[in-house]
Design a protein around this motif. Structure first.
Motif, PDB file in Angstrom:
ATOM      1  N   GLU A 424       0.827  -1.206   0.000  1.00  0.00           N
ATOM      2  CA  GLU A 424       0.000   0.000   0.000  1.00  0.00           C
ATOM      3  C   GLU A 424       0.862   1.258   0.000  1.00  0.00           C
ATOM      4  OE1 GLU A 424      -2.793  -1.068   3.459  1.00  0.00           O
ATOM      5  OE2 GLU A 424      -1.286   0.196   4.430  1.00  0.00           O
ATOM      6  N   SER A 425       1.908   1.235  -0.792  1.00  0.00           N
ATOM      7  CA  SER A 425       2.834   2.370  -0.827  1.00  0.00           C
ATOM      8  C   SER A 425       2.185   3.662  -1.292  1.00  0.00           C
ATOM      9  CB  SER A 425       4.033   2.034  -1.733  1.00  0.00           C
ATOM     10  OG  SER A 425       4.863   1.072  -1.127  1.00  0.00           O
ATOM     11  N   PHE A 426       1.059   3.561  -2.006  1.00  0.00           N
ATOM     12  CA  PHE A 426       0.415   4.768  -2.528  1.00  0.00           C
ATOM     13  C   PHE A 426      -1.005   4.940  -1.980  1.00  0.00           C
ATOM     14  CE2 PHE A 426       3.411   3.137  -5.681  1.00  0.00           C
ATOM     15  CZ  PHE A 426       4.242   4.229  -5.850  1.00  0.00           C
ATOM     16  N   VAL A 427      -1.347   4.193  -0.941  1.00  0.00           N
ATOM     17  CA  VAL A 427      -2.736   4.151  -0.493  1.00  0.00           C
ATOM     18  C   VAL A 427      -3.234   5.504   0.009  1.00  0.00           C
ATOM     19  CG1 VAL A 427      -2.257   3.472   1.899  1.00  0.00           C
ATOM     20  CG2 VAL A 427      -4.389   2.729   0.775  1.00  0.00           C
ATOM     21  N   HIS A 434     -12.874   5.094  -0.885  1.00  0.00           N
ATOM     22  CA  HIS A 434     -12.652   3.894  -1.693  1.00  0.00           C
ATOM     23  C   HIS A 434     -11.692   2.927  -1.018  1.00  0.00           C
ATOM     24  CE1 HIS A 434     -12.340   1.579  -5.444  1.00  0.00           C
ATOM     25  NE2 HIS A 434     -11.055   1.459  -5.165  1.00  0.00           N
ATOM     26  N   CYS A 435     -10.606   3.468  -0.481  1.00  0.00           N
ATOM     27  CA  CYS A 435      -9.579   2.607   0.084  1.00  0.00           C
ATOM     28  C   CYS A 435      -8.749   3.392   1.086  1.00  0.00           C
ATOM     29  CB  CYS A 435      -8.677   2.075  -1.035  1.00  0.00           C
ATOM     30  SG  CYS A 435      -7.428   0.905  -0.491  1.00  0.00           S
ATOM     31  N   ALA A 436      -8.356   2.725   2.178  1.00  0.00           N
ATOM     32  CA  ALA A 436      -7.486   3.327   3.186  1.00  0.00           C
ATOM     33  C   ALA A 436      -6.507   2.273   3.663  1.00  0.00           C
ATOM     34  CB  ALA A 436      -8.308   3.878   4.354  1.00  0.00           C
ATOM     35  N   PRO A 536      -7.639   5.895 -15.455  1.00  0.00           N
ATOM     36  CA  PRO A 536      -7.997   6.399 -14.116  1.00  0.00           C
ATOM     37  C   PRO A 536      -7.047   5.858 -13.051  1.00  0.00           C
ATOM     38  CG  PRO A 536      -9.949   5.632 -15.302  1.00  0.00           C
ATOM     39  CD  PRO A 536      -8.764   5.208 -16.115  1.00  0.00           C
ATOM     40  N   SER A 537      -6.678   6.714 -12.102  1.00  0.00           N
ATOM     41  CA  SER A 537      -5.640   6.347 -11.137  1.00  0.00           C
ATOM     42  C   SER A 537      -6.007   6.767  -9.726  1.00  0.00           C
ATOM     43  CB  SER A 537      -4.314   7.001 -11.529  1.00  0.00           C
ATOM     44  OG  SER A 537      -3.324   6.798 -10.542  1.00  0.00           O
ATOM     45  N   HIS A 538      -5.587   5.936  -8.757  1.00  0.00           N
ATOM     46  CA  HIS A 538      -5.681   6.287  -7.347  1.00  0.00           C
ATOM     47  C   HIS A 538      -4.301   6.594  -6.771  1.00  0.00           C
ATOM     48  CE1 HIS A 538      -9.915   5.456  -6.251  1.00  0.00           C
ATOM     49  NE2 HIS A 538      -9.880   4.593  -7.255  1.00  0.00           N
ATOM     50  N   GLY A 539      -3.278   6.669  -7.606  1.00  0.00           N
ATOM     51  CA  GLY A 539      -1.927   6.942  -7.132  1.00  0.00           C
ATOM     52  C   GLY A 539      -1.516   8.372  -7.394  1.00  0.00           C
ATOM     53  N   ASN A 540      -0.239   8.655  -7.202  1.00  0.00           N
ATOM     54  CA  ASN A 540       0.285   9.985  -7.526  1.00  0.00           C
ATOM     55  C   ASN A 540       0.981   9.941  -8.876  1.00  0.00           C
ATOM     56  OD1 ASN A 540       2.401   8.392  -6.542  1.00  0.00           O
ATOM     57  ND2 ASN A 540       3.533  10.150  -5.736  1.00  0.00           N
ATOM     58  N   TYR A 541       0.363   9.251  -9.812  1.00  0.00           N
ATOM     59  CA  TYR A 541       0.890   9.054 -11.152  1.00  0.00           C
ATOM     60  C   TYR A 541      -0.273   8.698 -12.075  1.00  0.00           C
ATOM     61  CZ  TYR A 541       0.596   4.532  -8.912  1.00  0.00           C
ATOM     62  OH  TYR A 541       0.152   3.475  -8.186  1.00  0.00           O
TER      63      TYR A 541
END
Length: 604
Positions: A424-427, A434-436, A536-541
């Protein structure tokens, strides 16, 4: 116009490379420094003759260059005492040559873009020093420049103030002098200086003396974005090899360094991932104030730092351990588990495909254009393997399973006695509803077969501190993992950063929200480019697909030509059937630069 190149030095700091030859004979990508300079000089069309002052390894230079270079005559001046003198003596020996014509003066340990010479020759002033903005890692002659573009004075090392970097310029060691200036001003001072101070000095000292006079006419030509490098040691050589790699090899040259881009000050790094909104200035100031004791003292033992991690993540310290980045734990987990079959959904962070020695890796590609995963397919994969790896959010796609689906998978695998690794490096960049993070005492206790890996450097904007954690309720496994790390695996700066975090949690939450906003804005801007499809992304990229005839490699190389580094995902597992690049989310102004550059390189 003539050119004079000082090429007598021994270059001891280059070790074996200069044992029997001078520095200018060192080769970069199959071409020696002296050949590069000679080509650049001749190509200007303004140089009628070239003089080389040689000493150490002189015969090798003579054998390579000869008496002419592409039709331009070359002559030599010998410095036979090169081992006990400095470059002021080499210049003094060439004083009779200097009064023959206007002169370009160069040092031979330089690599540079030839257009620097073109600009210098066209400069309206007759006496000009090429200078560049001073950077903290530079060494050598430093000057200040007046608003009118004249050298104000040469700054001696004892008077150099590193807190005033913006006012200082580094000489590139390329000059243009008129014959009159040399004959009437420089050479008389040179002879007097040598008689007074000896021949183990630098020729710039004479310029420093001249610059103190009320009337002098040495102008400064400040570089724009031209590349150059002075090669004194092996580190300089390796940097120069990267800067001046051929276009088709330059991207790989940068990527093979895996960071350290602070030395490449013009490079905009959209490849390696971090949080640009954290830490806040106040926290940086606290770290800066404690720099001296942090530098001079040992860090605490690893178990002490584990306590800081437990406090930072709000869990019991018996459940968590700190590593030298998440990468230390990825390697340790792969070694300790001794798995026979490992399941990995792809695309994903490729380190997990490489860190299970002896294991059979089963990849699970996604059929979804946005790389989503069906829970049923993950259940099936877990049934066929001993260990399943889930990077959530995934890198490079940014896909992210919601919490409840991850825990359902963990429960399913627990019934079969199998392990689930969740990275979970980008959680913290995922949408909170959505996610934690699953680093929680009750969650970990309920699923002791689950191993969580987190990167602190990526989420908290301090990749240079090299901080990562592993968390699990399997105490025996955690003990074995801890045995793989050194007593002091974290430096004092990383330890102190974790110590400070408690006071900056509100600022961190705000930074993550800012990152999510910047990501959405960047995705929207990139989606307007007709040549891109943004996943679509949930990361910092963001993963971007390049339709049509564009290749990711070509786009990445073109962007590097604009000093922008992105991730070329060509050939990555799970991405074989398209052309993809991954771009980091940075501050708004940087993101605008990326969008503008991508617009140019994908439409030209």
């Amino acid at each position: 116009m003539q050119a004079l190149i000082l090429a007598a030095g021994m270059g001891r700091r280059l070790g074996a490379l200069t044992k029997d030859r001078t520095k200018c004979m060192v080769s970069i990508h199959g071409r020696t420094l002296i050949e590069r300079s000679l080509d650049a000089l001749v190509d200007t069309g303004a140089v009628d003759r070239i003089v080389l002052v040689v000493g150490h390894g002189a015969q090798g230079v003579r054998d390579l260059v000869g008496t002419e270079w592409n039709g331009t005559p070359v002559s030599y001046v010998d410095n036979t005492v090169y081992d006990t003198t400095n470059n002021i003596h080499s210049l003094y020996l060439a004083r009779d040559e200097l009064v023959q014509d206007d002169t370009l003066l160069l040092e031979s340990d330089l690599i540079y873009e030839p257009r620097i010479l073109t600009r210098l020759i066209k400069h309206p002033q007759p006496n000009v020093a090429v200078v560049d903005r001073f950077r903290s890692w530079m060494d050598g002659t430093v000057v200040t420049v007046t608003p009118e573009g004249t050298i104000d004075h040469f700054v001696p090392k004892r008077a150099f103030d590193r807190d005033a970097l913006t006012q200082h310029y580094k000489t590139v060691n390329i000059y243009k002098f008129s014959r009159e200036y040399l004959a009437d001003e420089y050479l008389p001072f040179l002879e007097a200086y040598v008689r007074t101070m000896g021949n183990n000095e630098y020729y710039e000292e004479v310029m420093r003396v001249i610059a103190t006079l009320e009337r002098h006419n040495l102008a400064a030509m400040t570089l724009d974005d031209e590349k150059w490098y002075e090669i004194d040691d092996l580190q300089d050589l390796r940097i120069a090899e990267t800067l001046f790699a051929p276009p088709d090899r330059q991207y790989d040259a940068y990527l093979q360094r895996h960071g350290g881009y602070w030395r490449f000050t013009e490079l905009h790094d959209f490849c390696y991932l971090s949080n640009p909104f954290f830490p806040p200035p106040e926290m940086v100031d606290e770290l800066r104030r404690e720099f001296d004791p942090l530098l001079r003292n040992y860090p605490s033992a690893a178990w002490v730092v584990d306590h800081l991690a437990a406090k930072m993540f709000g869990c019991d310290e018996s459940l968590i351990a700190v590593g030298n980045g998440a990468s230390e734990w990825i390697t340790a987990i792969g070694t300790v588990l001794e798995a026979e079959r490992v399941g990995v959904p792809v695309p994903t962070f490729e380190e997990y495909l490489k860190r299970f020695p002896g294991a059979e890796i089963e990849e699970l590609p996604s059929a979804d254009p946005d790389f989503g995963l069906e829970p049923a397919s993950l259940f099936d994969l877990s049934d066929r393997t001993d260990v399943l790896v889930l990077v959530n959010p995934d890198n490079p796609t940014g896909r992210c399973l919601p919490d409840f689906e991850v825990l359902q998978l963990a429960k399913h695998m627990a019934t079969a006695g199998k392990r689930l690794i969740v990275d979970e490096s980008f959680v913290d960049f995922a949408e909170p509803d959505h996610c934690a993070s699953l680093v929680d005492d009750e969650v970990l206790a309920a699923y002791p077969n689950m191993i969580l890996v987190r990167s602190i450097g990526k989420t908290h904007g301090v990749p240079g501190c090299r901080l990562g954690v592993v968390a699990t309720a399997d105490s025996e496994l955690l003990q074995r993992l801890r045995a793989h790390r050194a007593v002091w695996n974290i430096n004092s700066f990383g330890e102190y950063f974790m110590q400070l975090m408690g006071r900056y949690e509100p600022a961190y939450e705000k930074a993550c929200a800012q990152l999510r906003g910047a990501r959405n804005e960047l995705a929207s801007s990139l989606s307007e480019l007709p040549s891109l499809r943004v996943v679509p992304s949930h990361g910092n990229y963001l993963l971007c697909e390049l339709p049509g005839s564009l290749t990711a490699t070509d786009v990445a190389q073109r962007l590097l030509g604009e000093s922008i580094l992105v991730k070329d995902c060509t050939g990555k597992p799970g991405l074989e059937h398209g052309q993809f690049i991954r771009v980091a989310v940075k501050l708004p102004a940087d993101n605008e630069r990326l969008v503008d550059a991508l617009s140019r390189v994908t439409t030209s």
